[in-house]
Design an enzyme around this catalytic site. Structure first.
Site, PDB file in Angstrom:
ATOM      1  N   LYS A 133       0.683 -10.995   5.206  1.00 36.88           N
ATOM      2  CA  LYS A 133       1.797 -11.290   4.308  1.00 36.88           C
ATOM      3  C   LYS A 133       1.314 -12.068   3.081  1.00 36.88           C
ATOM      4  O   LYS A 133       1.605 -11.717   1.938  1.00 36.88           O
ATOM      5  CB  LYS A 133       2.868 -12.095   5.049  1.00 36.88           C
ATOM      6  CG  LYS A 133       3.430 -11.412   6.292  1.00 36.88           C
ATOM      7  CD  LYS A 133       4.126 -10.119   5.978  1.00 36.88           C
ATOM      8  CE  LYS A 133       4.846  -9.550   7.191  1.00 36.88           C
ATOM      9  NZ  LYS A 133       3.925  -9.123   8.274  1.00 36.88           N
ATOM     10  N   LYS A 168      10.362 -12.666   6.201  1.00 38.34           N
ATOM     11  CA  LYS A 168       9.327 -12.069   7.037  1.00 38.34           C
ATOM     12  C   LYS A 168       8.525 -13.155   7.754  1.00 38.34           C
ATOM     13  O   LYS A 168       7.998 -14.067   7.104  1.00 38.34           O
ATOM     14  CB  LYS A 168       8.347 -11.242   6.188  1.00 38.34           C
ATOM     15  CG  LYS A 168       8.972 -10.116   5.388  1.00 38.34           C
ATOM     16  CD  LYS A 168       7.908  -9.410   4.548  1.00 38.34           C
ATOM     17  CE  LYS A 168       8.491  -8.287   3.729  1.00 38.34           C
ATOM     18  NZ  LYS A 168       7.451  -7.584   2.929  1.00 38.34           N
ATOM     19  N   ARG A 218       3.446   3.487   2.434  1.00 39.81           N
ATOM     20  CA  ARG A 218       2.167   3.019   2.951  1.00 39.81           C
ATOM     21  C   ARG A 218       1.048   3.808   2.276  1.00 39.81           C
ATOM     22  O   ARG A 218       1.027   5.036   2.330  1.00 39.81           O
ATOM     23  CB  ARG A 218       2.112   3.204   4.466  1.00 39.81           C
ATOM     24  CG  ARG A 218       0.709   3.109   5.119  1.00 39.81           C
ATOM     25  CD  ARG A 218       0.034   1.765   4.934  1.00 39.81           C
ATOM     26  NE  ARG A 218       0.838   0.648   5.362  1.00 39.81           N
ATOM     27  CZ  ARG A 218       0.881   0.210   6.623  1.00 39.81           C
ATOM     28  NH1 ARG A 218       0.161   0.820   7.557  1.00 39.81           N
ATOM     29  NH2 ARG A 218       1.618  -0.838   6.931  1.00 39.81           N
ATOM     30  N   ARG A 232       7.985   5.846   4.113  1.00 37.62           N
ATOM     31  CA  ARG A 232       8.750   5.525   5.322  1.00 37.62           C
ATOM     32  C   ARG A 232      10.153   5.133   4.896  1.00 37.62           C
ATOM     33  O   ARG A 232      10.342   4.137   4.209  1.00 37.62           O
ATOM     34  CB  ARG A 232       8.056   4.402   6.089  1.00 37.62           C
ATOM     35  CG  ARG A 232       6.608   4.752   6.452  1.00 37.62           C
ATOM     36  CD  ARG A 232       5.807   3.543   6.897  1.00 37.62           C
ATOM     37  NE  ARG A 232       5.737   2.556   5.821  1.00 37.62           N
ATOM     38  CZ  ARG A 232       5.143   1.357   5.964  1.00 37.62           C
ATOM     39  NH1 ARG A 232       4.589   1.026   7.104  1.00 37.62           N
ATOM     40  NH2 ARG A 232       5.110   0.506   4.954  1.00 37.62           N
ATOM     41  N   ARG A 240      15.099  -1.579   7.368  1.00 38.35           N
ATOM     42  CA  ARG A 240      13.641  -1.519   7.423  1.00 38.35           C
ATOM     43  C   ARG A 240      13.186  -0.065   7.537  1.00 38.35           C
ATOM     44  O   ARG A 240      13.793   0.728   8.248  1.00 38.35           O
ATOM     45  CB  ARG A 240      13.117  -2.306   8.627  1.00 38.35           C
ATOM     46  CG  ARG A 240      13.448  -3.789   8.603  1.00 38.35           C
ATOM     47  CD  ARG A 240      13.128  -4.462   9.929  1.00 38.35           C
ATOM     48  NE  ARG A 240      13.951  -3.940  11.007  1.00 38.35           N
ATOM     49  CZ  ARG A 240      13.836  -4.312  12.288  1.00 38.35           C
ATOM     50  NH1 ARG A 240      12.918  -5.203  12.633  1.00 38.35           N
ATOM     51  NH2 ARG A 240      14.632  -3.788  13.207  1.00 38.35           N
ATOM     52  N   ASP A 280       1.506  -1.841   1.408  1.00 39.05           N
ATOM     53  CA  ASP A 280       2.898  -1.407   1.375  1.00 39.05           C
ATOM     54  C   ASP A 280       3.451  -1.637  -0.025  1.00 39.05           C
ATOM     55  O   ASP A 280       3.287  -2.731  -0.593  1.00 39.05           O
ATOM     56  CB  ASP A 280       3.720  -2.168   2.406  1.00 39.05           C
ATOM     57  CG  ASP A 280       3.281  -1.864   3.831  1.00 39.05           C
ATOM     58  OD1 ASP A 280       2.642  -0.815   4.044  1.00 39.05           O
ATOM     59  OD2 ASP A 280       3.573  -2.676   4.731  1.00 39.05           O
ATOM     60  N   GLU A 288       2.923  -5.990   0.967  1.00 46.76           N
ATOM     61  CA  GLU A 288       2.032  -6.448   2.039  1.00 46.76           C
ATOM     62  C   GLU A 288       0.672  -5.789   1.900  1.00 46.76           C
ATOM     63  O   GLU A 288       0.548  -4.701   1.318  1.00 46.76           O
ATOM     64  CB  GLU A 288       2.609  -6.115   3.429  1.00 46.76           C
ATOM     65  CG  GLU A 288       3.839  -6.900   3.813  1.00 46.76           C
ATOM     66  CD  GLU A 288       4.267  -6.625   5.252  1.00 46.76           C
ATOM     67  OE1 GLU A 288       3.419  -6.204   6.071  1.00 46.76           O
ATOM     68  OE2 GLU A 288       5.454  -6.837   5.556  1.00 46.76           O
ATOM     69  N   ASN A 290      -2.149  -4.794   4.702  1.00 43.12           N
ATOM     70  CA  ASN A 290      -2.409  -4.712   6.137  1.00 43.12           C
ATOM     71  C   ASN A 290      -3.893  -4.475   6.384  1.00 43.12           C
ATOM     72  O   ASN A 290      -4.456  -3.480   5.916  1.00 43.12           O
ATOM     73  CB  ASN A 290      -1.582  -3.576   6.752  1.00 43.12           C
ATOM     74  CG  ASN A 290      -0.094  -3.826   6.619  1.00 43.12           C
ATOM     75  OD1 ASN A 290       0.519  -4.427   7.479  1.00 43.12           O
ATOM     76  ND2 ASN A 290       0.489  -3.374   5.515  1.00 43.12           N
TER      77      ASN A 290
END
Length: 325
Positions: A133, A168, A218, A232, A240, A280, A288, A290
């Site tokens: 994050k 978050k 993503r 997504r 979400r 993201d 974000e 990841n």
């Protein structure tokens, strides 16, 4: 070459979804040996990182009429052994978050792999540096308005200013614990108290991006360069878009703005040894980064007819060859 994957138990993986499985299949298809272990099976002996490993033979998933078809018994263990991880050519650290104290201890053990002998993806120092994050905060020009705090009043003032926001947990995954906050919500105090563990743990709060309704993209990056993307899209009343909470996946393109975001991140990712990353993006904003076990390859391959796993393994081959010359 010998590849070791530090993953969650094979029995818990979903071969039609998990990127770790796609990478292992690709390594096997390109003629390499595939070994697996778990973080709790790592040790340090004689100042070297060791592991109890299992050699795996995989029956690859097949794409049939746009869907992944998986054999009931999709893997078999052919050998077990304990030896230094430096005997491997490549180690993929892909244990799923959350990043707990035992996870961090595992990265300290991986520090005892000689990087001149074995490539670790992603590097232990990079994994420790990059909270998924907070890592994005250093790229202020491409993130939404964001605060990190455990103070209820600070969070309240931010939400009142923005009108609505997304909260978050800093250590969450797959959309777990993400909340939609609105100014004037009568449950606001309770939501913040529970999320911050009554003011003990900070959380990230970002302004809500209405573009999230159209999808949370993503993008998979390899050595800082984008190699594919999947959109997504939230379904039903869910805000979400994460696949783990029922988000629908759709083919997508990488826009010029998203290319700029990737180019901005690339030097820092390379400096931190973060070679395989999923970012993201919502409405042209980075939300974000990841790094622990980014996923999305299966969905991208399914929608686009690609084989990103082989591209990743081919890059590893080239990198190892260049290091040896």
């Amino acid at each position: 070459m010998k590849f070791a994957f530090i993953i969650d138990p094979l029995s818990k993986l979903n071969p039609s979804h998990d990127t770790s499985v796609a990478l292992m299949e690709a390594a096997q298809a390109l003629g390499h040996d595939v070994w697996v272990t778990q973080a709790q099976k790592l040790t340090v002996v004689n100042n070297q990182a060791w592991a109890n490993l299992e050699k795996v033979q995989l029956i690859p998933a097949e794409l049939v009429e746009g869907r992944w078809v998986v054999s009931e018994r999709w893997y078999a263990i052919s050998d077990t052994a304990s030896f230094p991880l430096e005997d491997m050519d490549v180690v993929f650290m892909r244990t799923d978050p959350p990043v707990t104290i035992p996870y961090l201890y595992a990265t300290y053990i991986l520090d005892y792999i000689n990087p001149k002998k074995t490539q670790v993806i992603n590097t232990p120092t990079g994994l420790r540096r990059a909270n998924e994050k907070m890592y994005a905060l250093q790229f202020q020009e491409v993130i939404p308005e964001t605060i990190v705090s455990q103070d209820k009043l600070t969070i309240q003032k931010f939400v009142e200013k923005q009108g609505s926001a997304v909260l978050k947990p800093l250590g969450g995954k797959a959309g777990e614990g993400i909340l939609f906050l609105e100014a004037g919500d009568r449950n606001f105090n309770s939501l913040v108290e529970v999320s911050t563990k009554w003011g003990y743990e900070p959380v990230m709060v970002q302004t809500y991006l209405p573009a999230a309704k159209a999808g949370d993209k993503r993008i998979i990056l390899l050595n800082g360069d984008p190699m594919g993307a999947v959109n997504r899209i939230p379904t039903g009343s869910e805000f979400r878009g994460n696949m783990a909470v029922g988000g629908r996946v759709a083919a997508t393109e990488i826009t010029a703005q998203e290319q700029k975001i990737c180019a901005l991140l690339k030097p820092q990712l390379q400096q931190d040894g973060l070679y395989f990353v999923g970012i993201d993006v919502i409405g042209g904003y980075l939300t974000e980064v990841n790094v622990t076990s980014p996923t999305g390859i299966r969905e991208i391959d399914q929608l686009n007819g690609t084989c990103l796993g082989k591209d990743v393994i081919a890059w590893v081959e080239q990198t190892k060859l260049a290091d040896e010359l």
